[in-house]
Write a protein that holds these residues in place. Structure first.
Motif, PDB file in Angstrom:
ATOM      1  N   PRO A 119       5.714  -9.903  -1.912  1.00 36.32           N
ATOM      2  CA  PRO A 119       4.718 -10.800  -1.329  1.00 36.32           C
ATOM      3  C   PRO A 119       3.325 -10.430  -1.822  1.00 36.32           C
ATOM      4  N   MET A 162       0.314 -11.657  -1.546  1.00 28.74           N
ATOM      5  CA  MET A 162      -0.859 -11.665  -0.685  1.00 28.74           C
ATOM      6  C   MET A 162      -1.006 -10.353   0.081  1.00 28.74           C
ATOM      7  N   VAL A 163       0.115  -9.796   0.533  1.00 30.86           N
ATOM      8  CA  VAL A 163       0.044  -8.535   1.260  1.00 30.86           C
ATOM      9  C   VAL A 163      -0.489  -7.433   0.348  1.00 30.86           C
ATOM     10  N   LEU A 164       0.028  -7.435  -0.872  1.00 30.51           N
ATOM     11  CA  LEU A 164      -0.417  -6.432  -1.827  1.00 30.51           C
ATOM     12  C   LEU A 164      -1.908  -6.616  -2.137  1.00 30.51           C
ATOM     13  N   ILE A 173      -4.136  -7.870  -0.092  1.00 31.74           N
ATOM     14  CA  ILE A 173      -4.881  -7.380   1.067  1.00 31.74           C
ATOM     15  C   ILE A 173      -4.998  -5.861   0.999  1.00 31.74           C
ATOM     16  N   VAL A 174      -3.878  -5.206   0.704  1.00 29.70           N
ATOM     17  CA  VAL A 174      -3.883  -3.748   0.660  1.00 29.70           C
ATOM     18  C   VAL A 174      -4.822  -3.248  -0.430  1.00 29.70           C
ATOM     19  N   LEU A 175      -4.752  -3.871  -1.613  1.00 32.95           N
ATOM     20  CA  LEU A 175      -5.630  -3.459  -2.707  1.00 32.95           C
ATOM     21  C   LEU A 175      -7.086  -3.684  -2.345  1.00 32.95           C
ATOM     22  N   ALA A 199      -8.344  -3.636   0.466  1.00 36.43           N
ATOM     23  CA  ALA A 199      -8.751  -2.638   1.442  1.00 36.43           C
ATOM     24  C   ALA A 199      -9.104  -1.312   0.762  1.00 36.43           C
ATOM     25  N   PHE A 200      -8.429  -1.032  -0.351  1.00 29.46           N
ATOM     26  CA  PHE A 200      -8.685   0.223  -1.051  1.00 29.46           C
ATOM     27  C   PHE A 200      -9.948   0.155  -1.897  1.00 29.46           C
ATOM     28  N   LEU A 201     -10.307  -1.061  -2.340  1.00 31.79           N
ATOM     29  CA  LEU A 201     -11.417  -1.191  -3.285  1.00 31.79           C
ATOM     30  C   LEU A 201     -12.708  -1.566  -2.560  1.00 31.79           C
ATOM     31  N   GLY A 255      -8.680 -16.490   2.967  1.00 30.07           N
ATOM     32  CA  GLY A 255      -7.908 -15.636   3.866  1.00 30.07           C
ATOM     33  C   GLY A 255      -8.373 -14.194   3.792  1.00 30.07           C
ATOM     34  N   ILE A 256      -8.529 -13.677   2.579  1.00 31.94           N
ATOM     35  CA  ILE A 256      -8.977 -12.300   2.403  1.00 31.94           C
ATOM     36  C   ILE A 256     -10.349 -12.106   3.064  1.00 31.94           C
ATOM     37  N   PHE A 290     -11.570 -13.891   5.439  1.00 33.47           N
ATOM     38  CA  PHE A 290     -11.413 -14.017   6.881  1.00 33.47           C
ATOM     39  C   PHE A 290     -11.005 -12.683   7.490  1.00 33.47           C
ATOM     40  N   LEU A 291     -10.307 -11.859   6.707  1.00 34.26           N
ATOM     41  CA  LEU A 291      -9.929 -10.545   7.209  1.00 34.26           C
ATOM     42  C   LEU A 291     -11.071  -9.552   7.039  1.00 34.26           C
ATOM     43  N   LEU A 299     -12.676  -8.834   4.179  1.00 37.29           N
ATOM     44  CA  LEU A 299     -12.620  -8.114   2.919  1.00 37.29           C
ATOM     45  C   LEU A 299     -13.404  -8.809   1.824  1.00 37.29           C
TER      46      LEU A 299
END
Lengths: 309, 310, 281, 325
Positions: C116, C118-120, C122-124, C126-128, C207-208, C210-211, C213
């Motif tokens: 998936p 989009m999840v990846l 989001i995670v990336l 979050a790291f950057l 979406g990103i 909205f979170l 990020l």
């Protein structure tokens, strides 16, 4: 007389114009008779078959009468027509590979038509389907009934199509190019089979292949640009063709000398004035360009659409 | 002119359990200059593959093809590009032989442009000549393939091939998708062109009637093997192989004479029978047929048959 | 017939929407009444001075949304153009060469399409560090696969056409065949794919953001929406009407415009509306 | 044969996901230690070399990469996903607490939107060109161009705040005591309706369009004409012949739709403050709780891959042509 078509017209409108696919056709089929409908690509022969069984889209304009036994097929309701389709009039469509449902077992595809029209239960219908597969010479039918179409060769699929058509013992079969795309040796097998199973039935055989028509038909009708141009007993068509198109068609066969007809068939949207064949006809006269010839009976049962015949 | 020796092509499929489809298996024949050899067989017998192998459109597994003494399979890319104009192929489906987004004129100009044999100024004139040679009007030059009929498109294909002035033309079922009246036009045109330009033809077809008219000699294939080859007249009048006989009989449908209908179906090329490949369907099968594969033997002048009992 | 008409209407409507949005994006400095970073009185209701009021730090919301158009469309188009070019190139290679390289490309595509993405993302994200360039790079990395797959399967079909064999036989090199015969026939498909990808990116970016990020400086519609959403008790006041609704509607309008255009194009390329069943061509 | 190939393929994918997860903190710019400890990587807290060494050793970050990788795999096999920085609890426990809500939300939505999308798409295609088809096409295209979080927010404003029909958020009434399980179930359902509706409306478009397209190509197929020639009724043809064939591409695309749906849940959970894994992910992102973020990534990915595997198996069952190869 099992089927009597008179003044039949099938037209449909497209963005490019009105397609006159079937344009005033009269044709009848007697009991136990096989009539061949011969013509080249785009002459409207397949549309004629679909018109008889009313399988065209509702937006198509159909005029004239199609009398099957006593009923005018163009006047009855869709529900009544469905009762006739597959039961009394069976259609064997061209291209068995795409005409069989790829995700349904072959036996079931035959059984469903038996259940529908003969009211048999699931088990009896399945048994009858196996019997039908056997009757078209498919080896080990009870096992093959459980297989899917992709497990059958082209010739075997055509046999399945025939079995499906015969399943409810129809009185009229309309077979559209039943040998198209088959190898010669397989083609002869299918011809032989069709000959056997339609002995007691009337059949309209739609084909572009003269050799198939010759082997199977009692009478032959030639179709050109949406209309019939010659209709006669099979022997006469081959031995004494009268219409220049029929002669040209026969003459262009490799074994008859490979003499081509010049030009090409007209589009059904843009038909020539006068006789539709005159632009390609070697004997075209002044009248042929002006007037559209009617079908005349020049000998008993031999009809031709030509001023010169 | 063309000398094909032990031509072989196995297609493999499956990554783990490899399956081999023996599409062409040790086929040898020769074609003389200006001659037409008819290659006949049913679908899946490998006849089309033979054509593609000669042109190197498909990579051969084994065998040699000598064209005018040149070993085609030994050529590198540049040499191959240089020799290709001399060997051309006509494909089954004229409509898909032309790029739908290219005007007819552009398609015909393609070989002229690629080989640069004719200066650009004279190209237009040449295209017009070619278009007229194949019996089309110059007005067709600005049309697209979908605006033309199948027969007309096949004429365009011929015009494009003529632009290169080839010596050998491999015609793969050039008329199988056409109506008979148009087929006659194209076949006549091909014969006329052959006379005019001294082409050599390898004429591949399933239609025995057509081959009889077109070919000087005929080769019959069954399941990747050549089973009979000889002069056209000899094949039609004195066919020796039971399969050739069956083919001829099947083609002669007239509703009167009882045909000898061949039972069964061709085996899959993935799983060819041992011995003679035709033995599973042969009405005259003997014990040896299932054991030993027959070789081509001469049975008459220039007439060879691969059959134990013929 | 009606199908064709509906298509044209939808297509023109979509083009109209996109034309307006693109104009706004290009001429944002001219159209926007204020600089989106200038601060005025905070949480103003709409007035003749601030048509959409001001936000919690006093930025003019209308100007923010107008500049947001720039950010959102810039990300969407940069990503989809790049991703489409990469996807088309790899699809061409995979389809035309069919060697080990082609096999590898397609396996990578399969794998990426199964995870998936989009999840990846989001995670990336979050790291950057939060910046539009990081987002653009991440979206490109995960955006080319569908195009590659579609182009490859089209190339496989085209490659089996006789005109490709003919070109080879006439003496055309592989490069010539790809440029002259394969690519032009792939282009219509790629254009549709470009539009689809752009609408995916619009939604994904929103979406990103909205979170939380998204880039806090170059604010996209998603970021504006998120700031509004995070404002305490926004729905209790009427502020949602001028603060949340405009960016939300802009996102929807863009996606709608792209969808309509894409749909109309696809139908035109692939007309399934046969007039007569079983009619001979 | 087919099954074994597929199984191997999915195992490889899972291995890749695990590896991505392993390399994420190690390959990203910044100090890997910061990702475990939870500081902002841009502003590292000052630490003496000694402290740093100790911390590195504690998390095994001083070992060579391959060794770390093996350790990581061993830990994973025990279900150990590390510790959440914020909750100070094992990541696995935190995820499991939230899992039931996400499953409830996604499950309910999937059970409704999939069949509904398929049904509407099929009906639409069957009536192609007619008013019914055009209308549903335009409606669905329009509605699904709203991102789920915009749609959800609007729902909250209208149906919960303005009309007061539903609660503003959460999965159940906080601090409520229930007289019986039925009451509890009703309360949960009451909270579930808006988020599920949002998910359905936001995601139905894909399935609808796909089914409609697929159905349109099936309608033109010869075997449908062949079924008509048998005299079968339109309804029977639709149900028995058309739908199953049209479903094949849907199953292939199920992979993607499941992925979209799972992601959509994250946004919807944020909007409705629904205490599922999505909200947990959002909170962890805000708090830069990296071990938890990674754990959730791993969890969702593996879930989606499994769903893919099931879809693949379903395809084999639906299409007899595949199983032979």
């Amino acid at each position: 007389m099992i089927l009597k078509i008179s003044k039949l017209k099938t037209h449909f409108s497209t963005p490019d114009g009105l397609v006159r696919a079937v344009d005033t056709i009269d044709l009848s089929i007697r009991e136990r008779e096989t009539v061949g409908l011969i013509g080249e690509t785009g002459c409207g022969k397949t549309v004629l078959g679909l018109t008889i069984t009313r399988l065209l889209q509702s937006s198509t304009t159909v005029k004239g009468t199609i009398i099957y036994k006593e009923t005018n097929l163009l006047k009855i309701s869709e529900t009544e027509m469905r009762r006739i389709r597959g039961d009394e009039i069976a259609m064997i469509l061209q291209n068995p590979t795409t005409s069989l449902n790829p995700v349904m077992r072959v036996g079931e595809q035959i059984a469903e038509v038996i259940r529908l029209h003969q009211g048999l239960n699931k088990k009896d219908a399945a048994e009858k389907a196996i019997k039908m597969l056997g009757s078209v010479r498919i080896p080990s039918p009870s096992q093959r009934a459980n297989e899917y179409p992709h497990e059958f060769s082209g010739g075997m699929k055509q046999r399945v199509m025939i079995a499906m058509g015969l399943a409810c013992n129809p009185s009229l079969i309309i077979a559209d190019e039943p040998t198209k795309g088959l190898d010669v040796t397989i083609k002869s097998q299918i011809i032989k089979l069709l000959k056997e199973v339609t002995k007691e039935k009337a059949m309209l055989l739609i084909t572009h292949d003269l050799s198939v028509a010759r082997a199977l038909c009692d009478r032959i009708a030639l179709m050109y640009a949406g209309e019939l141009v010659e209709c006669a007993p099979a022997g006469e068509i081959f031995d004494a063709p009268r219409h220049p198109y029929t002669r040209g068609f026969l003459g262009s066969l490799p074994r008859n000398g490979l003499v081509p007809i010049p030009g090409m068939s007209p589009s059904l949207i843009n038909l020539p004035q006068g006789c539709r064949f005159h632009p390609r006809c070697a004997n075209a006269k002044a009248i042929c360009k002006r007037k559209h010839p009617g079908m005349t009976e020049i000998e008993d049962g031999h009809f031709v659409r030509c001023f010169d015949a | 002119m063309l000398e094909v020796t032990e031509l072989t092509k196995y297609f493999s499929s499956g990554l783990i359990r490899k399956q081999y489809q023996r599409a062409v298996d040790g086929v040898s024949f020769t074609i003389k200059n200006g001659e037409t050899l008819g290659l006949v067989g049913e679908s899946g017998c490998g006849k089309t593959t033979v054509g593609r192998l000669i042109l190197r459109l498909t990579k051969p597994t084994d065998g040699t093809v000598l064209f005018d003494g040149i070993d085609l399979f030994a050529l590198n890319r540049r040499e191959l590009l240089a020799i290709r104009p001399r060997i051309q192929m006509i494909f089954q489906d004229p409509d898909s032989s032309l790029n739908p987004r290219m005007k007819i004129g552009t398609s015909i100009a393609e070989p002229l442009k690629l080989h640069g044999t004719i200066p650009e100024v004279k190209r237009k004139q040449r295209i017009k000549e070619l278009i007229e040679t194949v019996g089309l009007n110059p007005e067709h030059i600005n049309r697209y393939p979908y605006q033309l009929s199948g027969g007309q498109n096949q004429r365009v294909v011929l015009a494009r091939i003529l632009a290169l002035n080839p010596d050998l033309i491999i015609a793969d079922e050039p008329t199988s998708s056409l109506d008979v009246s148009v087929q006659a036009q194209i076949l006549n045109l091909m014969r006329d062109l052959q006379k005019e330009f001294n082409h050599t033809y390898l004429f591949i077809s399933h239609d025995l009637d057509v081959v009889r008219i077109m070919a000087d000699r005929i080769a019959v294939m069954y399941l990747g093997r050549l089973i009979e080859i000889g002069e056209t007249r000899d094949i039609y009048d004195h066919a020796k192989h039971p399969y050739t006989q069956a083919l001829l009989s099947a083609a002669a449908v007239d509703g009167k004479t009882e045909q000898n209908v061949l039972e069964g179906e061709t085996s899959s090329p993935l799983d060819t029978p041992t011995g003679c490949r035709f033995n599973t369907r042969c009405p005259y099968r003997e014990e040896i047929c299932a054991i030993k594969e027959p070789e081509l033997v001469e049975v008459g002048r220039d007439h060879y048959v691969a059959c134990h009992i013929a | 017939m009606t199908g064709v008409k509906v298509n044209n209407v939808l297509g023109s409507l979509g083009l109209g929407i996109l034309a307006i949005l693109i104009t706004v994006a290009i001429f944002a400095p001219q159209i926007a009444p204020y600089d989106p970073h200038d601060t005025y009185k905070w949480m103003e209701r709409p007035s003749s001075e601030h048509l959409l009021g001001t936000n919690d730090v006093g930025n003019d919301i209308l100007s923010e949304v107008i500049y947001g158009t720039r950010v959102s469309l810039f990300i969407a188009f940069t990503v989809s153009i790049t991703a489409i070019i990469i996807g088309t190139a790899l699809g061409l290679i995979a389809g035309y060469s069919s060697g080990v390289l082609g096999f590898l490309i397609m396996r990578i595509v399969d794998i990426f399409l199964t995870i998936p993405r989009m999840v990846l993302i989001i995670v990336l994200a979050a790291f950057l560090t939060q910046s539009i360039w990081n987002l653009i790079v991440i979206f490109i990395i995960f955006g080319w696969m569908m195009t590659a797959r579609i182009v490859r399967s089209e190339v496989l079909t085209l490659r089996s056409q006789y005109y490709v064999d003919s070109a080879k036989m006439l003496g055309g090199s592989d490069r010539y065949i790809i440029w002259r015969h394969i690519l032009p026939n792939v282009v219509p498909l790629v254009v549709v794919q470009f539009i689809m990808e752009a609408s995916h990116v619009i939604i994904a970016e929103a979406g990103i953001s909205f979170l939380g990020l998204g880039d806090p400086v170059a604010r996209s519609w998603g970021t504006i929406f998120n700031y509004a959403f995070e404002y305490p008790n926004i729905i209790l006041s009427d502020a949602w009407m001028w603060w949340m609704l405009p960016p939300g509607l802009c996102i929807a309008a863009t996606v709608l415009g792209l969808t309509f255009v894409g749909y109309a194009l696809e139908e035109r390329l692939n007309p399934k509306l046969k007039t007569v069943v079983g009619m001979e061509a | 044969m087919h099954y074994i190939n597929k199984l191997a393929y999915y195992l490889v994918i899972i291995l890749i996901i695990l590896s991505i997860n392993f390399f994420l903190p190690r390959a990203m710019p910044g100090d890997p230690l910061a990702y475990v400890l939870g500081e902002n990587p841009d502003m590292p807290i000052r630490m003496t070399e000694e402290e740093r060494e100790m911390k590195l050793a504690e998390y095994g970050l001083d070992k060579p990469l391959p060794e770390q990788y093996v350790d990581y795999m061993i830990k994973l096999s025990k279900g150990d996903l590390g510790h959440s920085i914020y909750y100070k609890n094992p990541v696995m426990d935190e995820i499991l607490i939230r899992l039931k809500w996400t499953l409830l939300l996604t499950g309910t939505a999937t059970v409704i939107y999939m069949p509904l999308g398929i049904f509407l798409g099929a009906e639409s295609a069957w009536a192609r060109g007619k008013k019914k088809d055009t209308l549903s096409l335009i409606t669905i295209l329009t509605v699904s161009s709203f991102p789920s979080f915009v749609l959800g927010t609007l729902f909250v404003i209208f149906f919960a705040f303005k009309l007061g029909l539903f609660p503003l958020g959460c999965a159940n009434t906080i601090g409520a005591t229930y007289a019986n399980p039925l009451e509890e179930a009703l309360d949960i359902l009451h909270h579930l309706i808006l988020p599920v509706a949002t998910l359905i409306i936001a995601h139905i478009g894909g399935t609808y369009l796909l089914m409609r397209n697929s159905m349109l190509s099936v309608i033109g197929a010869d075997y449908i004409l062949s079924a008509r020639a048998k005299g079968l009724s339109e309804r029977y043809i639709l149900n028995r012949h058309a739908i199953r064939n049209a479903l094949l591409p849907i199953v292939t695309m199920a992979a993607l739709t499941i992925g979209f749906m799972t992601v959509g849940t994250i946004f919807v959970e944020k909007v409705f403050a629904y205490p599922g894994i999505g909200l947990l992910l959002y909170d962890s992102v805000l708090r830069r709780d990296y071990p938890l973020i990674q754990g959730i990534f791993l969890f969702i990915s593996i879930f989606v891959v499994l769903a893919n595997f099931i879809a693949d198996m379903a395809y084999v069952w639906l299409d007899p042509r595949v199983s032979d190869e």
